[in-house]
Design a protein around this motif. Structure first.
Motif, short mmCIF file in Angstrom:
data_model
loop_
_atom_site.label_atom_id
_atom_site.label_comp_id
_atom_site.label_asym_id
_atom_site.label_seq_id
_atom_site.Cartn_x
_atom_site.Cartn_y
_atom_site.Cartn_z
N UNK A 1 -10.58 -3.98 -4.16
CA UNK A 1 -10.55 -3.48 -5.48
C UNK A 1 -9.64 -2.33 -5.48
N UNK A 2 -8.99 -1.74 -4.40
CA UNK A 2 -8.08 -0.66 -4.67
C UNK A 2 -6.69 -1.21 -4.11
N UNK A 3 -6.61 -2.65 -4.12
CA UNK A 3 -5.13 -3.44 -4.00
C UNK A 3 -4.59 -3.22 -2.46
N UNK A 4 -5.63 -3.02 -1.45
CA UNK A 4 -5.36 -3.13 -0.08
C UNK A 4 -5.25 -4.11 0.56
N UNK A 5 -4.27 -4.53 1.25
CA UNK A 5 -4.44 -6.06 1.94
C UNK A 5 -5.05 -5.81 3.10
N UNK A 6 -5.85 -6.93 3.70
CA UNK A 6 -6.37 -6.86 4.80
C UNK A 6 -6.23 -8.18 5.82
N UNK A 7 -6.12 -8.03 7.01
CA UNK A 7 -5.51 -9.08 7.84
C UNK A 7 -6.59 -9.02 9.15
N UNK A 8 -7.11 -10.25 9.43
CA UNK A 8 -8.01 -10.43 10.43
C UNK A 8 -7.08 -11.37 11.62
N UNK A 9 -7.27 -11.05 12.79
CA UNK A 9 -6.89 -11.85 13.89
C UNK A 9 -7.95 -12.30 14.87
N UNK A 10 -8.30 -13.40 15.58
CA UNK A 10 -9.38 -13.59 16.35
C UNK A 10 -9.76 -12.56 17.22
N UNK A 11 -10.93 -11.90 16.90
CA UNK A 11 -11.74 -11.06 17.85
C UNK A 11 -10.99 -9.51 18.03
N UNK A 12 -10.19 -9.41 17.26
CA UNK A 12 -9.40 -8.08 17.18
C UNK A 12 -9.64 -7.07 16.04
N UNK A 13 -9.39 -5.82 16.20
CA UNK A 13 -9.72 -4.99 15.21
C UNK A 13 -8.98 -5.47 13.92
N UNK A 14 -9.52 -5.56 12.78
CA UNK A 14 -8.80 -5.78 11.56
C UNK A 14 -7.65 -4.96 11.13
N UNK A 15 -6.64 -5.22 10.57
CA UNK A 15 -5.55 -4.26 10.34
C UNK A 15 -5.42 -4.31 8.58
N UNK A 16 -5.02 -3.26 8.18
CA UNK A 16 -5.01 -3.13 6.57
C UNK A 16 -3.48 -2.42 6.32
N UNK A 17 -3.04 -2.93 5.14
CA UNK A 17 -1.48 -2.70 4.69
C UNK A 17 -1.77 -2.26 3.17
N UNK A 18 -1.00 -1.30 2.98
CA UNK A 18 -0.67 -0.90 1.38
C UNK A 18 -1.54 0.22 1.13
N UNK A 19 -2.16 1.03 2.06
CA UNK A 19 -2.60 2.35 1.95
C UNK A 19 -1.75 3.28 1.78
N UNK A 20 -1.91 4.03 0.68
CA UNK A 20 -0.92 5.30 0.71
C UNK A 20 -1.87 6.65 0.57
N UNK A 21 -1.75 7.09 1.99
CA UNK A 21 -2.73 8.40 2.08
C UNK A 21 -2.21 9.55 1.52
N UNK A 22 -1.10 9.65 0.92
CA UNK A 22 -0.75 10.91 0.02
C UNK A 22 -0.94 10.73 -1.30
N UNK A 23 -1.29 9.44 -1.69
CA UNK A 23 -1.84 9.29 -3.24
C UNK A 23 -2.93 8.42 -3.32
N UNK A 24 -3.99 9.10 -3.19
CA UNK A 24 -5.23 8.24 -3.03
C UNK A 24 -5.93 8.06 -4.66
#
Ligand code: CP3
Length: 328
Positions: free
Chosen positions: A81-104
């Protein structure tokens, strides 16, 4: 009494000899029928396609006879809902892309989560007398996935010291998103919601008190009369603060004593069998479940594990746990 009535009464403090039982992470990973579906569809497709997500939500009712359904989804899904992309790979910690920590200052657009509402409606159409629990991560646990994770989350912990204002802004944004998302689930038909604070225990007590507790408080209070469960893991050192939250029920991990948590709160408790029991034997499961039920005979208690079902767990042992509760 329907299973829905039993859960709702118990959450609000009703004491029943026949306790409601469900298992955190009951729908995924360890069920052969889930694994078979996963051969045909990737994880995000399962979460975002209402016909599939509702089918997976119902699997543990038909295969294990659980008393409570939990929405099939994942804690990172609301980030969509805030435009962040999420990636899952088997059994590992999921990863997110597209977060901008200086403009929230996100534009929160929960209409992009309408598949969650559709899933909830389909589950409710199929099993109207079953309680359905929605969920979200608590804001610190969600924030952990926005940083390079590593097992002890040192990058987010150091961020708090280096950029305390930015961390606070992040908590503010994530808690607004989480509250919107939980309310959306309740509006669509979830009977209760659980806030998962899986990683909060990595924080020192003083940091939790100063930077995180207030946001948990705002979410729980913001839920108003939506029945709520707050679950924390490895958080014994934070327990005296956590129990001041206005949740209806506290989910506790296997390290705690449920009876003690009830004594300190006067509220419903959920848990807390060791999830490693489902890697043991039928005798051990039956004994541990029976002992827990004896201990909580006179208190409001939702039987569950102290953390999610491990992927290698035996479905037969899960079934033995649930049958023990039903025949107690
Ligand atoms: O399993 C269920 O009952 C379905 C609902 C559910 C999932 N995730 C599906 C899922 C729930 C309630 C969650 C919550 C969740 N997700 C938590 C909090 C609960 C907990 O266990 O502490 C956390 C920390 C996550 C984050 C997450 N999601 C991780 C670390 C992983 C990878 C490791 C793993 O669990 O397999 C996921 C992926 C995930 N979420 C899967 C499932 C069924 C596995 C994806 C697959 O099928 O390959």
């Amino acid at each position: 009494m329907t299973r829905k009535e039993l859960l709702l009464s118990t959450i609000k403090g009703g004491i029943h000899r026949r306790k409601p039982v469900w298992l955190m992470r009951q729908a995924g990973r360890f069920l052969p029928s889930y694994r078979a579906l996963r051969k045909r569809y990737d994880f995000l497709t399962l979460c975002t396609t209402p016909e599939l997500a509702s089918e997976v939500t119902l699997l543990p009712l038909y295969e294990l006879d659980v008393d409570v359904l939990v929405l099939f989804s994942d804690i990172l899904i609301p980030l969509k809902a805030v435009g962040v992309d999420i990636f899952y790979s088997d059994g590992r910690m999921p990863q997110v892309v597209g977060i901008n920590l200086s403009n929230l200052n996100y534009e929160r657009d929960t209409s992009s989560l309408s598949f969650v509402e559709d899933t909830i409606r389909l589950v409710k159409q199929a099993e109207p007398d079953m309680p359905l629990v929605g969920f979200a991560a608590a804001p610190f646990t969600l924030a952990c996935y926005l940083f390079d994770s590593g097992s002890d989350f040192s990058s987010i912990r150091s961020f708090i010291y280096n950029y305390p204002e930015r961390f606070t802004e992040l908590m503010e944004e994530l808690s607004l998103l989480t509250l919107d998302y939980l309310k959306l689930q309740a509006r669509a038909g979830c009977d209760a919601v659980q806030l998962f604070d899986t990683w909060v225990g990595v924080l020192p007590r003083g940091i939790y008190a100063e930077f995180v507790h207030e946001f948990n408080r705002r979410i729980i209070s913001g839920l108003g009369n939506i029945p709520s469960i707050y679950y924390a893991r490895s958080a014994t050192h934070l327990m005296d603060l956590i129990i001041t939250l206005d949740a209806d029920c506290f989910g506790v991990d296997w390290r705690e004593d449920v009876v003690d948590v009830h004594r300190r709160t006067g509220k419903c408790v959920q848990g807390n069998l060791d999830n490693a029991l489902l890697l043991s034997s039928k005798d051990s499961v039956i004994k541990a479940t029976g002992d827990l039920l004896e201990k909580t005979l006179n208190l409001p208690h939702i039987v569950n594990l102290g953390h999610g079902v491990l992927p290698e767990s035996s479905p037969d042992l899960a079934r033995a746990l649930i049958d023990t509760v039903h025949s107690f």
